[in-house]
Design a protein around this motif. Structure first.
Motif, PDB file in Angstrom:
ATOM      1  N   LEU A  26      -2.697 -19.521  51.581  1.00 48.58           N
ATOM      2  CA  LEU A  26      -2.550 -19.139  52.983  1.00 48.58           C
ATOM      3  C   LEU A  26      -3.478 -19.968  53.858  1.00 48.58           C
ATOM      4  CD1 LEU A  26      -1.553 -17.315  55.283  1.00 48.58           C
ATOM      5  CD2 LEU A  26      -3.329 -15.657  54.616  1.00 48.58           C
ATOM      6  N   VAL A  27      -2.886 -20.625  54.856  1.00 47.75           N
ATOM      7  CA  VAL A  27      -3.640 -21.382  55.849  1.00 47.75           C
ATOM      8  C   VAL A  27      -3.039 -21.050  57.211  1.00 47.75           C
ATOM      9  CG1 VAL A  27      -4.487 -23.631  56.590  1.00 47.75           C
ATOM     10  CG2 VAL A  27      -3.906 -23.267  54.184  1.00 47.75           C
ATOM     11  N   VAL A  28      -3.860 -20.546  58.107  1.00 50.61           N
ATOM     12  CA  VAL A  28      -3.427 -20.272  59.478  1.00 50.61           C
ATOM     13  C   VAL A  28      -4.350 -21.035  60.411  1.00 50.61           C
ATOM     14  CG1 VAL A  28      -2.983 -18.522  61.227  1.00 50.61           C
ATOM     15  CG2 VAL A  28      -2.611 -17.975  58.818  1.00 50.61           C
ATOM     16  N   VAL A  29      -3.796 -21.987  61.144  1.00 50.87           N
ATOM     17  CA  VAL A  29      -4.615 -22.837  62.010  1.00 50.87           C
ATOM     18  C   VAL A  29      -4.102 -22.735  63.440  1.00 50.87           C
ATOM     19  CG1 VAL A  29      -5.031 -24.411  60.096  1.00 50.87           C
ATOM     20  CG2 VAL A  29      -3.196 -24.920  61.706  1.00 50.87           C
ATOM     21  N   GLY A  30      -4.977 -23.082  64.375  1.00 46.68           N
ATOM     22  CA  GLY A  30      -4.589 -23.083  65.778  1.00 46.68           C
ATOM     23  C   GLY A  30      -5.489 -22.200  66.604  1.00 46.68           C
TER      24      GLY A  30
ATOM     25  N   ALA B  65       1.205 -16.074  69.433  1.00 45.45           N
ATOM     26  CA  ALA B  65       0.639 -14.734  69.234  1.00 45.45           C
ATOM     27  C   ALA B  65      -0.826 -14.733  69.649  1.00 45.45           C
ATOM     28  CB  ALA B  65       0.771 -14.311  67.768  1.00 45.45           C
ATOM     29  N   GLY B  66      -1.335 -13.535  69.895  1.00 45.13           N
ATOM     30  CA  GLY B  66      -2.734 -13.379  70.253  1.00 45.13           C
ATOM     31  C   GLY B  66      -3.638 -13.318  69.035  1.00 45.13           C
ATOM     32  N   ASP B  67      -4.948 -13.429  69.254  1.00 45.06           N
ATOM     33  CA  ASP B  67      -5.912 -13.459  68.161  1.00 45.06           C
ATOM     34  C   ASP B  67      -5.869 -12.193  67.307  1.00 45.06           C
ATOM     35  OD1 ASP B  67      -6.575 -15.840  69.274  1.00 45.06           O
ATOM     36  OD2 ASP B  67      -8.621 -15.295  69.842  1.00 45.06           O
ATOM     37  N   THR B  68      -5.771 -11.050  67.942  1.00 50.63           N
ATOM     38  CA  THR B  68      -5.774  -9.789  67.194  1.00 50.63           C
ATOM     39  C   THR B  68      -4.565  -9.694  66.280  1.00 50.63           C
ATOM     40  OG1 THR B  68      -6.955  -8.696  69.004  1.00 50.63           O
ATOM     41  CG2 THR B  68      -5.842  -7.284  67.393  1.00 50.63           C
ATOM     42  N   ALA B  69      -3.410 -10.078  66.800  1.00 45.79           N
ATOM     43  CA  ALA B  69      -2.196 -10.025  65.991  1.00 45.79           C
ATOM     44  C   ALA B  69      -2.274 -10.997  64.817  1.00 45.79           C
ATOM     45  CB  ALA B  69      -0.979 -10.353  66.855  1.00 45.79           C
ATOM     46  N   VAL B  70      -2.902 -12.147  65.026  1.00 45.96           N
ATOM     47  CA  VAL B  70      -3.020 -13.133  63.950  1.00 45.96           C
ATOM     48  C   VAL B  70      -3.982 -12.641  62.870  1.00 45.96           C
ATOM     49  CG1 VAL B  70      -3.841 -15.457  63.409  1.00 45.96           C
ATOM     50  CG2 VAL B  70      -2.337 -15.096  65.362  1.00 45.96           C
TER      51      VAL B  70
ATOM     52  N   ALA C 245       9.910 -11.526  53.892  1.00 43.49           N
ATOM     53  CA  ALA C 245       8.782 -10.695  54.310  1.00 43.49           C
ATOM     54  C   ALA C 245       7.748 -11.518  55.082  1.00 43.49           C
ATOM     55  CB  ALA C 245       8.138 -10.044  53.091  1.00 43.49           C
ATOM     56  N   ALA C 246       7.556 -12.779  54.682  1.00 42.95           N
ATOM     57  CA  ALA C 246       6.592 -13.641  55.377  1.00 42.95           C
ATOM     58  C   ALA C 246       7.054 -13.930  56.796  1.00 42.95           C
ATOM     59  CB  ALA C 246       6.402 -14.936  54.604  1.00 42.95           C
ATOM     60  N   VAL C 247       8.357 -14.131  56.961  1.00 50.22           N
ATOM     61  CA  VAL C 247       8.890 -14.378  58.304  1.00 50.22           C
ATOM     62  C   VAL C 247       8.839 -13.105  59.139  1.00 50.22           C
ATOM     63  CG1 VAL C 247      10.936 -15.052  59.612  1.00 50.22           C
ATOM     64  CG2 VAL C 247      10.367 -16.255  57.491  1.00 50.22           C
ATOM     65  N   GLU C 248       9.179 -11.974  58.533  1.00 55.90           N
ATOM     66  CA  GLU C 248       9.127 -10.692  59.243  1.00 55.90           C
ATOM     67  C   GLU C 248       7.708 -10.389  59.734  1.00 55.90           C
ATOM     68  OE1 GLU C 248      10.676  -7.792  56.595  1.00 55.90           O
ATOM     69  OE2 GLU C 248      12.711  -8.592  56.645  1.00 55.90           O
ATOM     70  N   ALA C 249       6.723 -10.747  58.924  1.00 59.09           N
ATOM     71  CA  ALA C 249       5.332 -10.542  59.337  1.00 59.09           C
ATOM     72  C   ALA C 249       5.023 -11.351  60.595  1.00 59.09           C
ATOM     73  CB  ALA C 249       4.385 -10.924  58.204  1.00 59.09           C
ATOM     74  N   GLY C 250       5.581 -12.566  60.660  1.00 57.55           N
ATOM     75  CA  GLY C 250       5.388 -13.385  61.848  1.00 57.55           C
ATOM     76  C   GLY C 250       6.073 -12.793  63.064  1.00 57.55           C
ATOM     77  N   ILE C 251       7.267 -12.212  62.866  1.00 54.41           N
ATOM     78  CA  ILE C 251       7.987 -11.588  63.977  1.00 54.41           C
ATOM     79  C   ILE C 251       7.209 -10.403  64.529  1.00 54.41           C
ATOM     80  CG2 ILE C 251      10.096 -10.318  64.572  1.00 54.41           C
ATOM     81  CD1 ILE C 251      11.559 -12.081  62.531  1.00 54.41           C
ATOM     82  N   GLU C 252       6.582  -9.644  63.639  1.00 52.42           N
ATOM     83  CA  GLU C 252       5.779  -8.506  64.084  1.00 52.42           C
ATOM     84  C   GLU C 252       4.531  -8.963  64.846  1.00 52.42           C
ATOM     85  OE1 GLU C 252       4.859  -5.967  60.846  1.00 52.42           O
ATOM     86  OE2 GLU C 252       6.948  -5.523  60.354  1.00 52.42           O
TER      87      GLU C 252
ATOM     88  N   LEU D 154      -1.956 -10.510  60.807  1.00 48.40           N
ATOM     89  CA  LEU D 154      -0.997 -11.333  60.076  1.00 48.40           C
ATOM     90  C   LEU D 154      -1.641 -11.972  58.857  1.00 48.40           C
ATOM     91  CD1 LEU D 154       1.790 -12.765  59.884  1.00 48.40           C
ATOM     92  CD2 LEU D 154       0.814 -14.580  61.316  1.00 48.40           C
ATOM     93  N   ARG D 155      -2.861 -12.474  59.007  1.00 47.17           N
ATOM     94  CA  ARG D 155      -3.567 -13.072  57.871  1.00 47.17           C
ATOM     95  C   ARG D 155      -3.689 -12.070  56.722  1.00 47.17           C
ATOM     96  NH1 ARG D 155      -6.796 -17.758  59.263  1.00 47.17           N
ATOM     97  NH2 ARG D 155      -7.007 -18.022  61.517  1.00 47.17           N
ATOM     98  N   GLN D 156      -4.056 -10.851  57.044  1.00 44.42           N
ATOM     99  CA  GLN D 156      -4.236  -9.824  56.013  1.00 44.42           C
ATOM    100  C   GLN D 156      -2.918  -9.531  55.303  1.00 44.42           C
ATOM    101  OE1 GLN D 156      -5.871  -6.657  58.388  1.00 44.42           O
ATOM    102  NE2 GLN D 156      -7.951  -7.502  58.364  1.00 44.42           N
ATOM    103  N   ARG D 157      -1.853  -9.445  56.074  1.00 38.31           N
ATOM    104  CA  ARG D 157      -0.565  -9.123  55.466  1.00 38.31           C
ATOM    105  C   ARG D 157      -0.057 -10.267  54.587  1.00 38.31           C
ATOM    106  NH1 ARG D 157       4.954  -6.929  58.438  1.00 38.31           N
ATOM    107  NH2 ARG D 157       6.229  -6.927  56.550  1.00 38.31           N
ATOM    108  N   LEU D 158      -0.162 -11.500  55.086  1.00 36.81           N
ATOM    109  CA  LEU D 158       0.322 -12.645  54.315  1.00 36.81           C
ATOM    110  C   LEU D 158      -0.539 -12.878  53.076  1.00 36.81           C
ATOM    111  CD1 LEU D 158       1.254 -15.232  57.109  1.00 36.81           C
ATOM    112  CD2 LEU D 158       2.783 -13.761  55.781  1.00 36.81           C
ATOM    113  N   ASP D 159      -1.834 -12.605  53.187  1.00 36.82           N
ATOM    114  CA  ASP D 159      -2.715 -12.768  52.039  1.00 36.82           C
ATOM    115  C   ASP D 159      -2.306 -11.826  50.909  1.00 36.82           C
ATOM    116  OD1 ASP D 159      -4.842 -13.874  50.643  1.00 36.82           O
ATOM    117  OD2 ASP D 159      -6.274 -12.395  51.373  1.00 36.82           O
ATOM    118  N   ALA D 160      -1.803 -10.656  51.276  1.00 33.18           N
ATOM    119  CA  ALA D 160      -1.335  -9.703  50.254  1.00 33.18           C
ATOM    120  C   ALA D 160       0.012 -10.104  49.673  1.00 33.18           C
ATOM    121  CB  ALA D 160      -1.240  -8.302  50.864  1.00 33.18           C
ATOM    122  N   LEU D 161       0.773 -10.919  50.417  1.00 29.72           N
ATOM    123  CA  LEU D 161       2.118 -11.312  49.967  1.00 29.72           C
ATOM    124  C   LEU D 161       2.102 -12.504  49.022  1.00 29.72           C
ATOM    125  CD1 LEU D 161       4.262 -11.033  53.231  1.00 29.72           C
ATOM    126  CD2 LEU D 161       4.464  -9.619  51.177  1.00 29.72           C
ATOM    127  N   GLY D 162       1.125 -13.423  49.179  1.00 30.38           N
ATOM    128  CA  GLY D 162       1.166 -14.652  48.384  1.00 30.38           C
ATOM    129  C   GLY D 162      -0.168 -15.359  48.340  1.00 30.38           C
TER     130      GLY D 162
END
Length: 576
Positions: free
Chosen positions: A300-304, A281-286, A320-327, A289-297
């Motif tokens: 949270l660590v996103v590296v790369g 995924a691109g930087d903007t999408a990530v 929901a966490a996987v769906e967020a990644g698909i989006e 994603l961080r914001q959405r996953l942070d609200a879910l649980g």
């Protein structure tokens, strides 16, 4: 053999560091697992760190191996040893560059990162690599360069965690960078200062994190980082530094799944699942994603970066966490682990331990279709996709997951024999009887599984399965990825190859023709049963064509066909 000290941080030093780190984490893995109480007391931090470094080390070895292949035709003058002190420190003329090696290390750690601490370690290595692969960097770096790299590593790891907590591996990493920044001298002096700073910070973690103080332990992830930094010191000095901070371990107990736990009661109100995946995924999408996953649980660590990310989060809604990644992009290598909160308690009624089975079979399989077949037959299947062989730690986990007193292990790949042997040996030390049958193909594993009888004596069952596997010749039909020498001559990229018992026997242009020729050669020596396992990319009429060929030319030979899924090879053939 004594370790030869490295004067500079170059490609050879990266390779040495990875190897020393892997061995050190292998020795410390059980101790680190035993003190793992934060953020979840699931007792796997040491194992996750080991698997992460194992992936990093494998990537570095692949770079060195590729370079050796690339320079082999140059003739007798290519025997320069990159590690020879009389050559250039980086071996620039005859070996991979520092950027090649450290970049491979970071990428290998990123794609192989496991768990919270493993993901953070991957970002630490990526931060290190970011400095050492910058344009204009030389073939090696010295003390000041290593200081800068350690500082950037600690800062980038802290930025990757949504809500940094003191008293964790982040604190230890920052302390290591601070101490390194005050050091004067060469790489050895900087590495030793970083190690001592990390060791002191690790000893102080119980005073920063109440859960550690209650359990009487230091942070498990921090302990792992100290172990890795000790290996860095050994890389430059040839000597293992003084032992790390004492890690008081609470009385061990066994939970209902047969895993060793600490005396600390895991939190019962935390998220139920750990979700991890690689994401393109691109930087903007990530960022979204961080914001959405942070609200879910939490956790949270996103590296790369550069389009490839490793995502780790603890949530109650794994879907929901996987769906967020698909989006956000394309997630793959998705792993969902249930923590089982409430299954282990230090007070109140204990759940009775789950009874171990007497015997189980664990098998490595190359595609989803075969994984289903093996599972239906009662085996624990470990999926190995093309180019992604399982690490020894994954096999250890699978052997434990089988939860049996006796386990038969089928690696189904000649290249996995040593990895499987290491995993079997480790699990034997835990009191499990493990027999390794050296199957070299999934079709040999099918033959072994067909004669498996759990009611027989273990030795008799192993002999019968080994005999069935050994009586099965195996072949595969695949497509060459590049031009190379083979036992059947020179092949070009795109040629169809037929391999019999691991060696190229046929080179052709048509899949069906090559498969038919291979089958004829195998049946020339006789046979009673032909097993065909088709990959997703095999031509649709291939199975029918080969079945008709067997019926028409070979009397009393039966054929069975399976769909292997994305198994790498177009076709696997077994002849019993």
């Amino acid at each position: 053999m004594p370790q030869v000290p490295q004067r500079f941080f170059d490609a050879l030093a990266v390779r040495t560091w990875c190897g020393l780190s892997l061995r050190a984490l292998g020795r410390a893995r059980e101790e680190i697992d035993a003190i793992n109480v934060y953020p979840v007391a699931d007792g796997d931090t040491g194992t996750n760190l080991y698997l992460t470094v194992e992936s990093a080390a494998a990537a570095v070895e692949a770079v060195f191996a590729a370079h050796e292949v690339g320079r082999a035709p140059a003739g007798p003058d290519t025997d320069t040893d990159p590690g020879d002190p009389d050559t250039d420190p980086a071996g620039a003329a005859d070996g991979p560059t520092l950027a090649d090696a450290v970049g491979a290390m970071a990428h290998g750690a990123l794609i192989g990162a496991r768990g919270n601490s493993g993901t953070i370690l991957a970002q630490l290595l990526r931060g290190l690599a970011h400095v050492l692969t910058a344009p204009g960097e030389s073939a090696h770096t010295d003390g000041p360069g290593l200081r800068l790299a350690l500082r950037h590593a600690a800062d980038s790891a802290r930025q990757a965690v949504a809500h940094p907590v003191e008293g964790t591996v982040l604190t230890v990493a920052s302390a290591a960078a601070d101490a390194a920044g005050r050091a004067e001298g060469d790489c050895a002096a900087v590495a030793h200062a970083a190690y001592e700073g990390a060791r002191a910070a690790l000893a102080a973690t119980p005073g920063q994190l109440p859960v550690l103080e209650r359990a009487g332990v230091v942070d498990a992830g921090g302990h792992g980082l100290v172990t890795v930094l000790a290996a860095l010191v050994e890389t430059f000095t040839g000597r293992t530094p003084a032992a790390g901070a004492a890690t008081a371990v609470p009385p061990a107990r066994v939970d209902h799944a047969g895993r060793e736990t600490t005396g600390e009661c895991p939190a019962t109100d935390g998220p139920a699942f750990e979700v991890t995946y690689l994401l393109e995924a691109g930087d903007t999408a990530v960022t979204r994603l961080r914001q959405r996953l942070d609200a879910l649980g939490d956790s949270l660590v996103v590296v790369g970066g550069d389009g490839l990310w490793n995502v780790h989060v603890h949530v109650d809604d794994a879907g929901a966490a996987v769906e967020a990644g698909i989006e956000a992009g394309r997630p793959y290598r998705i792993r969902i682990t249930h923590f089982g909160h409430g299954d282990v308690h230090t007070t109140g009624a204990e759940r009775p331990p789950r009874e171990r089975a007497q015997r189980a079979v664990v098998a490595v399989v190359p595609g989803e279709g075969l994984a289903g077949l093996y599972t239906e037959a009662g085996a624990t299947a470990v999926l190995a996709r093309a180019g992604e062989p399982p690490a020894s730690g994954e096999l250890v986990q699978a052997l434990r997951r089988a939860h049996a007193r006796e386990v038969v292990l089928l690696p189904n790949d000649a290249e996995l024999r040593h990895t499987a042997a290491a995993a079997a040996e480790q699990v034997r030390t835990e009191g499990v009887r493990v027999a390794l049958i050296p199957t070299r193909s999934a079709v040999q594993g099918i033959a072994a599984l067909a004669v498996h009888e759990p009611e027989r004596r273990f030795d008799e069952d192993v002999v019968a399965m080994t005999s069935a596997a050994g009586a099965t010749r195996y072949a595969e039909v695949t497509v060459a990825e590049h031009r190379s020498w083979t036992t059947a001559g020179i092949c070009q990229a795109g040629d169809v190859l037929g391999l019999i018992d691991g060696d190229v026997a046929v080179i052709g242009a048509d899949v069906t023709t090559v498969a038919g020729t291979v089958l004829d050669r195998m049946l020339a020596a006789g046979g009673e049963l032909v097993t065909l396992v088709l990959g997703d990319d095999a031509p649709e009429p291939l199975a029918d064509t080969l079945e008709a060929r067997v019926r028409g030319a070979y009397l009393a030979v039966d054929t069975v066909v399976y769909r292997g899924g994305r198994q790498g090879a177009l076709l696997l053939i077994g002849v019993e």
